[in-house]
Design an enzyme around this catalytic site. Sequence first.
Site, PDB file in Angstrom:
ATOM      1  N   GLN A 136      37.259  48.363  59.984  1.00 20.95           N
ATOM      2  CA  GLN A 136      38.330  47.381  59.834  1.00 20.95           C
ATOM      3  C   GLN A 136      37.890  46.168  59.032  1.00 20.95           C
ATOM      4  O   GLN A 136      38.736  45.368  58.621  1.00 20.95           O
ATOM      5  CB  GLN A 136      38.836  46.946  61.205  1.00 20.95           C
ATOM      6  CG  GLN A 136      37.813  46.169  62.026  1.00 20.95           C
ATOM      7  CD  GLN A 136      38.235  45.939  63.457  1.00 20.95           C
ATOM      8  OE1 GLN A 136      38.247  46.857  64.259  1.00 20.95           O
ATOM      9  NE2 GLN A 136      38.579  44.695  63.791  1.00 20.95           N
ATOM     10  N   CYS A 142      41.886  46.286  64.859  1.00 19.44           N
ATOM     11  CA  CYS A 142      41.364  47.334  65.741  1.00 19.44           C
ATOM     12  C   CYS A 142      42.484  48.129  66.388  1.00 19.44           C
ATOM     13  O   CYS A 142      42.386  49.349  66.577  1.00 19.44           O
ATOM     14  CB  CYS A 142      40.456  46.726  66.799  1.00 19.44           C
ATOM     15  SG  CYS A 142      41.219  45.406  67.774  1.00 19.44           S
ATOM     16  N   HIS A 280      39.798  43.570  72.525  1.00 21.86           N
ATOM     17  CA  HIS A 280      39.391  44.487  71.458  1.00 21.86           C
ATOM     18  C   HIS A 280      39.704  45.913  71.880  1.00 21.86           C
ATOM     19  O   HIS A 280      39.435  46.301  73.024  1.00 21.86           O
ATOM     20  CB  HIS A 280      37.893  44.339  71.173  1.00 21.86           C
ATOM     21  CG  HIS A 280      37.403  45.211  70.054  1.00 21.86           C
ATOM     22  ND1 HIS A 280      37.892  45.112  68.773  1.00 21.86           N
ATOM     23  CD2 HIS A 280      36.482  46.214  70.023  1.00 21.86           C
ATOM     24  CE1 HIS A 280      37.286  46.001  67.998  1.00 21.86           C
ATOM     25  NE2 HIS A 280      36.432  46.692  68.747  1.00 21.86           N
ATOM     26  N   ASN A 300      34.600  53.077  68.030  1.00 17.64           N
ATOM     27  CA  ASN A 300      34.971  51.750  67.549  1.00 17.64           C
ATOM     28  C   ASN A 300      35.447  51.868  66.105  1.00 17.64           C
ATOM     29  O   ASN A 300      35.430  52.948  65.510  1.00 17.64           O
ATOM     30  CB  ASN A 300      33.764  50.801  67.650  1.00 17.64           C
ATOM     31  CG  ASN A 300      34.163  49.344  67.635  1.00 17.64           C
ATOM     32  OD1 ASN A 300      35.334  48.997  67.535  1.00 17.64           O
ATOM     33  ND2 ASN A 300      33.178  48.459  67.716  1.00 17.64           N
TER      34      ASN A 300
END
Length: 333
Positions: A136, A142, A280, A300
Amino acid sequence: MLTAKVVVLLILVTEIKALPTDTELQKQWEDFKTLHKKIYHQGEESRRKLIWAENLEKVRKHNKEAEMGKHTFTLGINEYSDMSHEEINSRMHGYRESSFQMMNSKHEVKADMNEKDLPKEVNWKAKGWVTPVGNQFQCGSCWAFTANGAVEGQHYNVTGQLVPLSSQNLMDCSDAEGNHACEGGTMIQSYKYIIKNKGVDTQTAYPYTGKNGKCHFKRTSVGATLTGYGTIKKGSELALQKAVATIGPIAVAVDGEKASFGMYKSGIYNEPTCSQNVDHSLLVVGYGTLNGTDYWLMKNSWGTSWGMDGYIMMSRNKGNQCGVANMGSYPIA
């Protein structure tokens, strides 16, 4: 017999020897810039180098403590190591609750079964349900990567085709649902957009820029569609485990505020000081147990230099640590 003063002196000498010299530090800095293609504006490099050096020392200290058994995970230098803890939190944590968010749904996974009846280990990445790790960059998107990761898994389940989807499409086009591109959003708001829009474009057709942009969705480039979405009983790790085992990759949000999260490298991330305030989002692609400690395997969206090639093992069954089971959701293809 060594006196206490001698022992302290020996420890200090060992610490000093472990520190890199100015020449070694400069070489490591140059290697860091080359590896991550870093180019700084005039006058910026000295500040970035100072932040990087401070982070390097934190990594060294933490990993030494990990070797002594004080931590269950290690830290490492990654492409964001020239950013301060505050910068990472403000620029890259983009999960934002809003008035548009509706966590309740007619499809809610409840903790209505015994953990013993669930598989001891699940890994959807190994089964081919998960696309490569995205990046990102310095943008709070995210939520878009996580939403698409969940959609990609369900699309694969239905069609047998693993299609990387466009996070930029969600960023540019889902304002009406309450998302705000680099300023944050949620996965459920993204599902709502995809349902209303009758699809989301492929990553190839609508590439990622990491910046706020105008919507240019193309109907001819749709990579996946949805019919609905479901949620996970809030706060229940058993319900989340059931969802991961029976549905596939599940979108979640965690508290990623701690500096250790930004520098995570390997091992099971156990951070007792985490809060339940999530900021997040990540994709849970499996779970298991390592050396007697339960973990969630999570994808992630910070590139492959972070963590275990972009993945993290986060503590499981430790009182819903970091709020991992607070905002679980999944799309229905």
